[in-house]
Design an enzyme around this catalytic site. Structure first.
Site, PDB file in Angstrom:
ATOM      1  N   ALA A  25      -9.340 -25.826  40.769  1.00 27.62           N
ATOM      2  CA  ALA A  25      -8.553 -25.207  41.833  1.00 27.62           C
ATOM      3  C   ALA A  25      -8.209 -26.142  42.973  1.00 27.62           C
ATOM      4  O   ALA A  25      -7.263 -25.878  43.725  1.00 27.62           O
ATOM      5  CB  ALA A  25      -9.301 -23.986  42.379  1.00 27.62           C
ATOM      6  N   THR A  26      -8.951 -27.225  43.133  1.00 28.12           N
ATOM      7  CA  THR A  26      -8.683 -28.133  44.254  1.00 28.12           C
ATOM      8  C   THR A  26      -7.832 -29.323  43.838  1.00 28.12           C
ATOM      9  O   THR A  26      -7.603 -30.230  44.645  1.00 28.12           O
ATOM     10  CB  THR A  26     -10.007 -28.632  44.862  1.00 28.12           C
ATOM     11  OG1 THR A  26     -10.805 -29.234  43.827  1.00 28.12           O
ATOM     12  CG2 THR A  26     -10.782 -27.482  45.484  1.00 28.12           C
ATOM     13  N   GLY A  27      -7.371 -29.348  42.603  1.00 28.54           N
ATOM     14  CA  GLY A  27      -6.544 -30.436  42.127  1.00 28.54           C
ATOM     15  C   GLY A  27      -5.116 -30.339  42.633  1.00 28.54           C
ATOM     16  O   GLY A  27      -4.680 -29.309  43.158  1.00 28.54           O
TER      17      GLY A  27
ATOM     18  N   LEU B 277      -2.229 -30.244  40.951  1.00 33.53           N
ATOM     19  CA  LEU B 277      -1.404 -29.274  40.239  1.00 33.53           C
ATOM     20  C   LEU B 277      -1.656 -27.857  40.735  1.00 33.53           C
ATOM     21  O   LEU B 277      -0.724 -27.083  40.953  1.00 33.53           O
ATOM     22  CB  LEU B 277      -1.667 -29.358  38.735  1.00 33.53           C
ATOM     23  CG  LEU B 277      -0.933 -28.339  37.855  1.00 33.53           C
ATOM     24  CD1 LEU B 277       0.577 -28.533  37.955  1.00 33.53           C
ATOM     25  CD2 LEU B 277      -1.383 -28.450  36.402  1.00 33.53           C
TER      26      LEU B 277
ATOM     27  N   ARG C  34      12.212 -23.689  32.669  1.00 25.20           N
ATOM     28  CA  ARG C  34      13.483 -23.794  33.382  1.00 25.20           C
ATOM     29  C   ARG C  34      14.474 -22.758  32.860  1.00 25.20           C
ATOM     30  O   ARG C  34      14.436 -22.360  31.694  1.00 25.20           O
ATOM     31  CB  ARG C  34      14.067 -25.202  33.224  1.00 25.20           C
ATOM     32  CG  ARG C  34      13.206 -26.296  33.835  1.00 25.20           C
ATOM     33  CD  ARG C  34      13.823 -27.665  33.592  1.00 25.20           C
ATOM     34  NE  ARG C  34      13.027 -28.742  34.137  1.00 25.20           N
ATOM     35  CZ  ARG C  34      13.140 -29.232  35.369  1.00 25.20           C
ATOM     36  NH1 ARG C  34      14.053 -28.710  36.176  1.00 25.20           N
ATOM     37  NH2 ARG C  34      12.387 -30.211  35.789  1.00 25.20           N
TER      38      ARG C  34
ATOM     39  N   HIS D   1       8.449 -30.781  25.264  1.00 21.01           N
ATOM     40  CA  HIS D   1       9.706 -30.338  25.861  1.00 21.01           C
ATOM     41  C   HIS D   1      10.919 -30.641  24.983  1.00 21.01           C
ATOM     42  O   HIS D   1      11.735 -29.754  24.702  1.00 21.01           O
ATOM     43  CB  HIS D   1       9.881 -30.984  27.234  1.00 21.01           C
ATOM     44  CG  HIS D   1      11.219 -30.717  27.845  1.00 21.01           C
ATOM     45  ND1 HIS D   1      11.660 -29.442  28.127  1.00 21.01           N
ATOM     46  CD2 HIS D   1      12.230 -31.546  28.195  1.00 21.01           C
ATOM     47  CE1 HIS D   1      12.873 -29.499  28.641  1.00 21.01           C
ATOM     48  NE2 HIS D   1      13.254 -30.759  28.696  1.00 21.01           N
TER      49      HIS D   1
ATOM     50  N   ARG E 224      20.112 -48.521  34.237  1.00 24.64           N
ATOM     51  CA  ARG E 224      20.594 -47.586  33.224  1.00 24.64           C
ATOM     52  C   ARG E 224      19.691 -47.517  31.995  1.00 24.64           C
ATOM     53  O   ARG E 224      20.002 -46.792  31.051  1.00 24.64           O
ATOM     54  CB  ARG E 224      22.010 -47.978  32.800  1.00 24.64           C
ATOM     55  CG  ARG E 224      23.018 -47.899  33.930  1.00 24.64           C
ATOM     56  CD  ARG E 224      24.402 -48.292  33.472  1.00 24.64           C
ATOM     57  NE  ARG E 224      25.349 -48.242  34.567  1.00 24.64           N
ATOM     58  CZ  ARG E 224      25.993 -47.153  34.991  1.00 24.64           C
ATOM     59  NH1 ARG E 224      25.772 -46.005  34.371  1.00 24.64           N
ATOM     60  NH2 ARG E 224      26.829 -47.191  36.004  1.00 24.64           N
TER      61      ARG E 224
END
Length: 647
Positions: A183-185, A187, A353, A409, A628
């Protein structure tokens, strides 16, 4: 069945027969609902008659309705998708009385002669409903009445007082508990807790939810609340009562010091959850925001010590899902030894998304696209995830960009884009079609892959030191060996530290056979190719490139774009991807989460390249930071006859 079907019309006599529609569940409920002995008029023909003024009856049935709704709320195990749980509201007492009684009686609600008949000892009633005991509770209300038995003006009727006060005697607790492990991280502080608050504020979490944080730091509940308070914000279109909602959310947030012994920590967490849940049949979600090396130990401890005793338990596992095919198989095997597949949600925030969710909508709800969605009309498909300098990620953790982004992904995006129509929108039906595509994708040939790493000195502008061979850029050509997509190249470009930040899918169609306007298009016929562009960033949009005549004399063609720009069309703020995916977990919608067989199929595609890198210590091609990308990528596109999209 509506509640009104269990209430007799008030104009009926005390000897009216019992309505057959009244179920045993509602009949039994009447016996537990408090009724004043003063409201009993008499027993006639073994039938109990309740008499009272309209005001008394109004309050009594309002309380009954609230009690039934509360009971249903406690038994409800899940929430409908995209519907806030606070939409379930009771109507006013006057509306309830007029709605339920006015349908069956022309008698005024204020008529003191109104009476509710409850059959007590009719054998037919007992046999039909299964209710064997409807005895009233005597002398339970006190004496907050006038001499004529009516309630005092402005006073809360005693029946409702007892009903509301009686709730404290029933152990009603949280219907859902969510625990964030780690919880303290960064993320948890930056993404998970803000997403939970957004869901709470918008009404997609129950008011009685319990939020728990667990880590190894020695802090208190108030310390955790202070840590996450600075990260909580209300969206622009949700500013009303923001401060009050934030205070309410923080007041339901608790911290557990797990120490370095996971078993003791999870035991403490389970005990604290029981205190918050009371006797309710609560569900539990565990978000495992922990390093990969600690994942299995934490998951096993949750399975043994902290699963919900009555409701469902779900765990959220962060990517990457293993380091290789072998390690991923071992991780999957261990997880499935403790949990069922339906309990495991492997999350990739990039799949939350709006672009990804919209893929199936575009394909299967628009006739214009589906007939063209095959190798006959589509020349190639390009999937681009290009991160600029400002958006640069860190890939110096040994996993690299292939394991972190391509494995989940990119391959999931291709699967959703190319799968056959599922038989329904059920998560398992969609997953079944996705895994068929993944198993049809040809294993990636190392010769069809270009790896790159941006140049940096000992330390670049973002403070990331690269001293290994972990690639920050990957370009690849994939092929799907099935009837729909045979021979169509899927070009992937994923990189960081590039000139432009862009996340999009480009579907390029074939040339028009025997095009009559070839001479008017110019030398480069590719400029006149139709293209569908699904853009997520920088500005979410759907673009269709078509050829159009330039107004005026002569015949000159121009490639124009028909565009749907989301920020112009929709004035609402788009939820964060973590908010979207956590809501799906609560709702039980798993179609954007990888199943075990999908994970294995994805590793099979990438294993040849990863083994090549590990075996020969393949050095990525260097490219300028903010440039690029590797030059080799342009040769790869030429090899497969694909004009790469403009930067």
């Amino acid at each position: 069945m509506s509640l009104s079907s269990c209430l007799l019309p008030f104009s009926l006599s005390a000897t009216a027969p019992s309505p057959s529609a009244c179920s045993s569940r509602f009949a039994a409920s009447f016996s537990n609902f408090p009724v004043s002995s003063r409201d009993y008029s008499s027993f006639r023909n073994e039938n109990l008659v309740l008499n009272g003024g309209g005001s008394n009856l109004c309050w009594r049935f309002c309380g009954l309705k609230l009690w039934i709704l509360k009971s249903l709320q406690l038994r409800q195990g899940s929430h409908r998708k995209h519907r806030p749980v606070n939409e379930l509201k009771t109507r006013s007492d006057h509306t309830f009385l007029s709605d339920e009684l006015g349908k069956d009686s022309n008698t005024s609600a204020e008529d003191p002669s109104l009476a509710l008949t409850v059959v007590k000892s009719d054998p037919g009633f007992t046999e039909e409903t299964g209710a064997t005991d409807l005895r009233p509770e005597e002398n339970i209300l006190g004496a907050d009445l006038n001499d004529d038995g009516s309630h005092k003006v402005g006073d809360l009727p005693a029946v409702l007082k007892q009903f509301l006060g009686g709730l404290s005697d029933v152990q009603i607790g949280a219907s859902l508990c969510i625990a964030v492990v780690g919880a303290t991280g960064e993320l948890a502080r930056g993404k998970i807790f803000p997403a939970l608050f957004a869901l709470y504020y918008s009404g997609y979490l129950p008011e009685d939810v319990g939020i728990f944080g667990i880590s190894r730091k020695d802090i208190t509940d108030e310390d955790l609340r202070s840590i996450i308070a600075s990260t909580l914000t209300c969206r622009v279109d949700h500013q009303d009562n923001c401060g009050e909602k934030m205070d309410a959310f923080l007041s339901r947030t608790y911290y557990i010091n797990g120490g370095y012994n996971n078993r003791d920590g999870m035991s403490q967490l389970a005990e604290r959850m029981k205190q918050i849940e009371g006797e309710s049949k609560a569900n539990r979600i565990f978000y495992l925001s922990v390093p990969q090396e600690a994942l299995m130990d934490v998951a096993c401890t949750i399975a043994e010590k902290a699963q919900a005793p009555h409701g469902w338990t779900r765990i959220i596992v962060e990517k990457p899902f293993g380091f290789s095919s072998q390690s991923s198989h071992q991780l999957t095997k261990s997880l499935l030894s403790k949990f069922e597949e339906k309990q495991i949600y492997r999350i990739d925030h990039m799949l939350g998304r709006n672009l990804i969710e919209n893929l199936t909508v575009l394909r299967f709800s628009n006739l214009v696209f589906e007939p063209l969605w095959n190798r006959t009309y589509i020349r190639n498909i390009q999937v681009i995830v290009s991160e600029s300098i400002a958006q640069s990620e860190k890939y110096s953790d040994g996993y690299g960009i292939i394991r972190d982004i391509v494995h989940s992904h990119i391959l999931q995006t291709i699967a959703l884009l190319t799968m056959e129509p599922p038989i329904s929108l059920d998560g398992e039906d969609i997953r079944n079609e996705k895994v068929k595509v993944l198993r049809s994708i040809r294993k990636l040939d190392p010769r069809d892959v270009i790896l790159g790493q941006y140049k940096s000195s000992s330390q670049d502008k973002n403070g990331v030191i690269f001293n290994g061979v972990d690639p920050t850029y990957c370009a690849a050509a994939l092929y799907i060996d099935n009837a729909r997509w045979d021979g169509v190249p899927f070009l992937v470009r994923v990189g960081t530290g590039l000139i432009k930040h862009r996340v999009e899918i480009r579907v390029q169609f074939r040339h028009v056979p025997g095009n009559l306007y070839r001479e008017n298009i110019g030398i480069n016929i590719d400029l006149g190719t139709n293209e569908l562009i699904l853009r997520d960033e920088p500005d979410e949009a759907i673009l269709v490139k078509i050829n159009n005549k330039v107004p005026g004399l002569g015949l000159q063609l121009d490639a124009s774009e028909l565009n749907l720009l989301y920020k112009d069309r929709y004035k609402t703020e788009i939820p964060d991807s973590y908010e979207h995916l956590i809501h799906d977990v609560i709702d039980g919608d798993n179609h954007l989460f990888m199943r075990s067989d999908e994970v294995a199929a994805a590793w099979d595609i990438l294993s040849p390249v990863l083994e090549e890198i590990d075996k020969h210590h393949t050095a990525p091609e260097l490219y300028e930071f903010g440039g690029r990308g590797p030059v080799g990528a342009y040769y790869l596109w030429a090899k497969h006859g694909v004009p790469w999209a403009d930067d």
